[in-house]
Design a protein around this motif. Structure first.
Motif, PDB file in Angstrom:
ATOM      1  N   ASP A 179     -10.460  37.593  46.574  1.00 17.43           N
ATOM      2  CA  ASP A 179     -10.708  38.162  47.887  1.00 17.43           C
ATOM      3  C   ASP A 179     -10.462  39.663  47.847  1.00 17.43           C
ATOM      4  OD1 ASP A 179     -11.406  38.273  50.524  1.00 17.43           O
ATOM      5  OD2 ASP A 179      -9.655  37.190  51.294  1.00 17.43           O
ATOM      6  N   TRP A 180     -10.959  40.338  48.883  1.00 14.88           N
ATOM      7  CA  TRP A 180     -10.672  41.743  49.114  1.00 14.88           C
ATOM      8  C   TRP A 180      -9.647  41.859  50.242  1.00 14.88           C
ATOM      9  CZ3 TRP A 180     -12.858  45.932  46.487  1.00 14.88           C
ATOM     10  CH2 TRP A 180     -13.890  45.626  45.600  1.00 14.88           C
ATOM     11  N   GLU A 192      -8.538  46.860  48.233  1.00 11.64           N
ATOM     12  CA  GLU A 192      -8.215  46.315  46.905  1.00 11.64           C
ATOM     13  C   GLU A 192      -8.872  44.956  46.715  1.00 11.64           C
ATOM     14  OE1 GLU A 192      -4.107  46.457  44.708  1.00 11.64           O
ATOM     15  OE2 GLU A 192      -4.158  44.612  45.888  1.00 11.64           O
ATOM     16  N   TYR A 193      -9.291  44.710  45.476  1.00 13.39           N
ATOM     17  CA  TYR A 193      -9.832  43.412  45.076  1.00 13.39           C
ATOM     18  C   TYR A 193      -8.766  42.665  44.294  1.00 13.39           C
ATOM     19  CZ  TYR A 193     -12.423  39.929  42.409  1.00 13.39           C
ATOM     20  OH  TYR A 193     -12.849  38.750  41.837  1.00 13.39           O
ATOM     21  N   ASP A 194      -8.601  41.369  44.606  1.00 13.62           N
ATOM     22  CA  ASP A 194      -7.629  40.506  43.921  1.00 13.62           C
ATOM     23  C   ASP A 194      -8.391  39.317  43.354  1.00 13.62           C
ATOM     24  OD1 ASP A 194      -5.573  38.766  43.141  1.00 13.62           O
ATOM     25  OD2 ASP A 194      -4.264  39.384  44.787  1.00 13.62           O
ATOM     26  N   SER A 195      -8.379  39.169  42.026  1.00 11.04           N
ATOM     27  CA  SER A 195      -9.169  38.121  41.375  1.00 11.04           C
ATOM     28  C   SER A 195      -8.543  36.735  41.482  1.00 11.04           C
ATOM     29  CB  SER A 195      -9.371  38.461  39.894  1.00 11.04           C
ATOM     30  OG  SER A 195      -8.147  38.331  39.180  1.00 11.04           O
ATOM     31  N   ASN A 196      -7.264  36.651  41.880  1.00 14.75           N
ATOM     32  CA  ASN A 196      -6.557  35.362  41.883  1.00 14.75           C
ATOM     33  C   ASN A 196      -5.412  35.450  42.894  1.00 14.75           C
ATOM     34  OD1 ASN A 196      -5.509  32.855  41.291  1.00 14.75           O
ATOM     35  ND2 ASN A 196      -5.108  33.281  39.127  1.00 14.75           N
ATOM     36  N   ALA A 201       9.472  52.347  57.222  1.00 18.23           N
ATOM     37  CA  ALA A 201       8.207  52.153  56.518  1.00 18.23           C
ATOM     38  C   ALA A 201       7.650  50.783  56.830  1.00 18.23           C
ATOM     39  CB  ALA A 201       8.396  52.315  55.005  1.00 18.23           C
ATOM     40  N   GLY A 202       6.355  50.651  56.666  1.00 16.39           N
ATOM     41  CA  GLY A 202       5.695  49.370  56.844  1.00 16.39           C
ATOM     42  C   GLY A 202       4.577  49.203  55.832  1.00 16.39           C
ATOM     43  N   THR A 203       4.249  47.966  55.498  1.00 17.76           N
ATOM     44  CA  THR A 203       3.110  47.654  54.634  1.00 17.76           C
ATOM     45  C   THR A 203       2.355  46.491  55.265  1.00 17.76           C
ATOM     46  OG1 THR A 203       4.290  48.374  52.643  1.00 17.76           O
ATOM     47  CG2 THR A 203       2.368  46.971  52.330  1.00 17.76           C
ATOM     48  N   PHE A 204       1.118  46.737  55.665  1.00 18.81           N
ATOM     49  CA  PHE A 204       0.333  45.748  56.393  1.00 18.81           C
ATOM     50  C   PHE A 204      -0.878  45.363  55.543  1.00 18.81           C
ATOM     51  CE2 PHE A 204       2.446  48.689  59.260  1.00 18.81           C
ATOM     52  CZ  PHE A 204       3.208  47.820  60.031  1.00 18.81           C
ATOM     53  N   ARG A 205      -0.885  44.110  55.093  1.00 14.89           N
ATOM     54  CA  ARG A 205      -1.956  43.608  54.238  1.00 14.89           C
ATOM     55  C   ARG A 205      -2.848  42.673  55.042  1.00 14.89           C
ATOM     56  NH1 ARG A 205       2.774  43.456  51.031  1.00 14.89           N
ATOM     57  NH2 ARG A 205       2.656  44.851  49.231  1.00 14.89           N
ATOM     58  N   ARG A 206      -4.147  42.934  55.003  1.00 15.29           N
ATOM     59  CA  ARG A 206      -5.105  42.112  55.731  1.00 15.29           C
ATOM     60  C   ARG A 206      -6.252  41.730  54.793  1.00 15.29           C
ATOM     61  NH1 ARG A 206      -1.239  42.044  58.193  1.00 15.29           N
ATOM     62  NH2 ARG A 206      -0.863  42.503  60.416  1.00 15.29           N
ATOM     63  N   PHE A 207      -6.438  40.404  54.597  1.00 15.61           N
ATOM     64  CA  PHE A 207      -7.465  39.888  53.695  1.00 15.61           C
ATOM     65  C   PHE A 207      -8.787  39.703  54.437  1.00 15.61           C
ATOM     66  CE2 PHE A 207      -3.644  39.103  51.412  1.00 15.61           C
ATOM     67  CZ  PHE A 207      -3.979  38.990  50.078  1.00 15.61           C
ATOM     68  N   PHE A 208      -9.875  39.865  53.697  1.00 12.86           N
ATOM     69  CA  PHE A 208     -11.197  39.740  54.300  1.00 12.86           C
ATOM     70  C   PHE A 208     -11.505  38.282  54.661  1.00 12.86           C
ATOM     71  CE2 PHE A 208     -13.552  43.790  52.754  1.00 12.86           C
ATOM     72  CZ  PHE A 208     -12.439  44.551  53.081  1.00 12.86           C
ATOM     73  N   SER A 209     -11.219  37.327  53.760  1.00 10.62           N
ATOM     74  CA  SER A 209     -11.582  35.927  53.972  1.00 10.62           C
ATOM     75  C   SER A 209     -10.365  35.034  54.193  1.00 10.62           C
ATOM     76  CB  SER A 209     -12.397  35.403  52.776  1.00 10.62           C
ATOM     77  OG  SER A 209     -13.586  36.139  52.612  1.00 10.62           O
TER      78      SER A 209
END
Length: 411
Positions: free
Chosen positions: A79-80, A64-68, A104-112
């Motif tokens: 960032d993505w 996913e791309y997040d503009s802000n 359940a789990g939700t694991f978010r990892r940012f590129f930068s």
């Protein structure tokens, strides 16, 4: 069967009837709940069956791309990220007794921006007992590690550390009883929020809620109801950093209409008043409009329109605010364009009023999702979410666009 449907509606409507008493937490799944049943049997997951037990493993993987990412007014950072969401549901059904366990789990990892990485999770158990067609008893308990969304009205604005992590313990007991045209529902719930970071100690609190609803059936599908509710917020620290005791009790009542599932129109909608009574003698109580409703209009098997509305008291820790009132409205549409292609579209509006300060916030936005089912096991989806918040405090305004593609696996 109709009696069972009525009992199910009673339980569901009561669960959403208690006004929100805590700040909104980030959804652990970023997907709107479907109100449509998939028509084609060949695309429905089978699960794993062990006698009366069914186990359903699931996995979502999204980029996913997040503009802000910080929900900033200026100097926005984008960032993505990857989002991995495994889920496991086990259901035991023995007729009058039904038990459901979830993990359940939700694991978010940012590129930068690695400091925005987060790991959320939940584990809960629901036990239901229906001794006869007119009575249902249901209890739920569990734990959740919730992650605060940067776009929430009172989200952390420090960028040097990640988003807030909150451990939530919760338990609920619900009783529903049908007596001819009359029906009665009661619920008691407790919720404890423990923020992981010590700098958020003043936010730690418990919420104790109770609600009772009396229904009268006008026809086979339509009932009118009267309902009373009470919420008690008990903060762990005696006062916050400004010396204010944030403990408070909110109570009130609503009247409205409920329509059982199975028809073209279903759901319930209630309007009434709430009374906010703070424990601190220096703060004034206040009375406001209480609204809670969720309706679905499904003119055909393949298309549905949804309406969700809320207005009421919400907990606040904003500096200078003695109370907070939220008004929310969401209108949506869901459709099955083909037997293996479905999509959903929604627009929402939220208005937040921080009582005791001149600050008011207004957020408008929308979301879109399209899902293509490849076969029984796999589907791919595209999602887009947009939000635009304006505030009397210019630093709190922002626009934000998030969009991504996702692989979904069902067994």
């Amino acid at each position: 069967m109709r009696a069972r449907n009525r009992l199910l509606t009673s339980c569901v409507s009561l669960c959403v009837a208690i006004p929100f008493a805590t700040p909104a937490l980030a959804q652990q799944t970023d997907r709107p709940a479907s109100v449509l049943d998939l028509v084609a049997q060949e695309y429905q997951p089978i699960g794993i069956r062990l006698g009366n037990i069914r186990i359903d493993p699931e996995l979502d993987a999204r980029i996913e791309y997040d503009s802000n990412i910080y929900a900033e007014a200026t100097d926005k950072d984008d960032d993505w990220k990857t989002v991995i969401s495994p889920r496991l549901t086990g259901t035991y059904d023995a007729g009058t007794v039904k038990m459901t366990a979830r993990a359940a789990g939700t694991f978010r990892r940012f590129f930068s921006f690695k400091r925005e990485n987060s790991s959320a999770g939940l584990a809960d158990l629901k036990l239901g007992w229906q001794p006869n067609e007119g009575t249902s008893i249901q209890g739920t308990g569990g734990w959740e590690r919730a992650i605060e969304d940067r776009g929430d009205p009172e989200a952390r604005n420090f960028q040097t550390i990640g988003p807030r992590r909150i451990d939530v313990l919760h338990g609920t007991l619900n009783v529903a009883h049908e007596m001819g045209r009359l029906g009665f529902d009661a619920e008691a719930a407790a919720r404890r929020l423990d923020h992981v970071s010590s700098i958020d100690a003043e936010r730690d609190h418990a919420v104790y809620s109770g609600s009772a609803r009396l229904r009268y059936r006008l026809s086979g599908l339509v009932s009118i109801f009267g309902q009373g509710f009470v919420n008690r917020r008990d903060f762990r620290l005696a006062t916050d950093t400004s010396g204010i005791n944030r403990d408070a009790t909110t109570y009130g009542g609503r009247g409205g209409v409920a329509i059982d599932p199975g028809g073209t129109l279903r759901g319930d909608f209630g309007v009434g008043v709430f009374r906010f009574d703070p424990s601190d003698p220096t703060l004034k109580g206040r009375t406001g409009l209480s609204v809670e409703g969720s309706m679905t209009f499904q003119p055909t098997q393949r298309i549905a329109f949804t309406l969700d509305a809320f207005q009421g008291d919400v907990a606040t820790l904003r500096a200078g605010a003695i109370a907070r009132t939220d008004s929310r409205l969401q209108i949506g549409m869901q459709s099955e364009a083909r037997h293996n292609l479905r999509w959903s579209l929604a627009a929402f509006y939220r208005r937040t009023n921080f009582v005791g300060t001149p600050v008011k916030e207004r957020t408008i936005g929308g979301l879109f999702e399209a899902e293509y089912l490849i076969n029984r096991l796999f589907s791919v989806a595209a999602t887009v979410r947009y939000g635009d918040r304006s505030s009397d405090d210019p630093t709190e305004s922002y626009t934000r666009l998030r969009g991504g593609v996702e692989l979904r696996v069902r067994f």
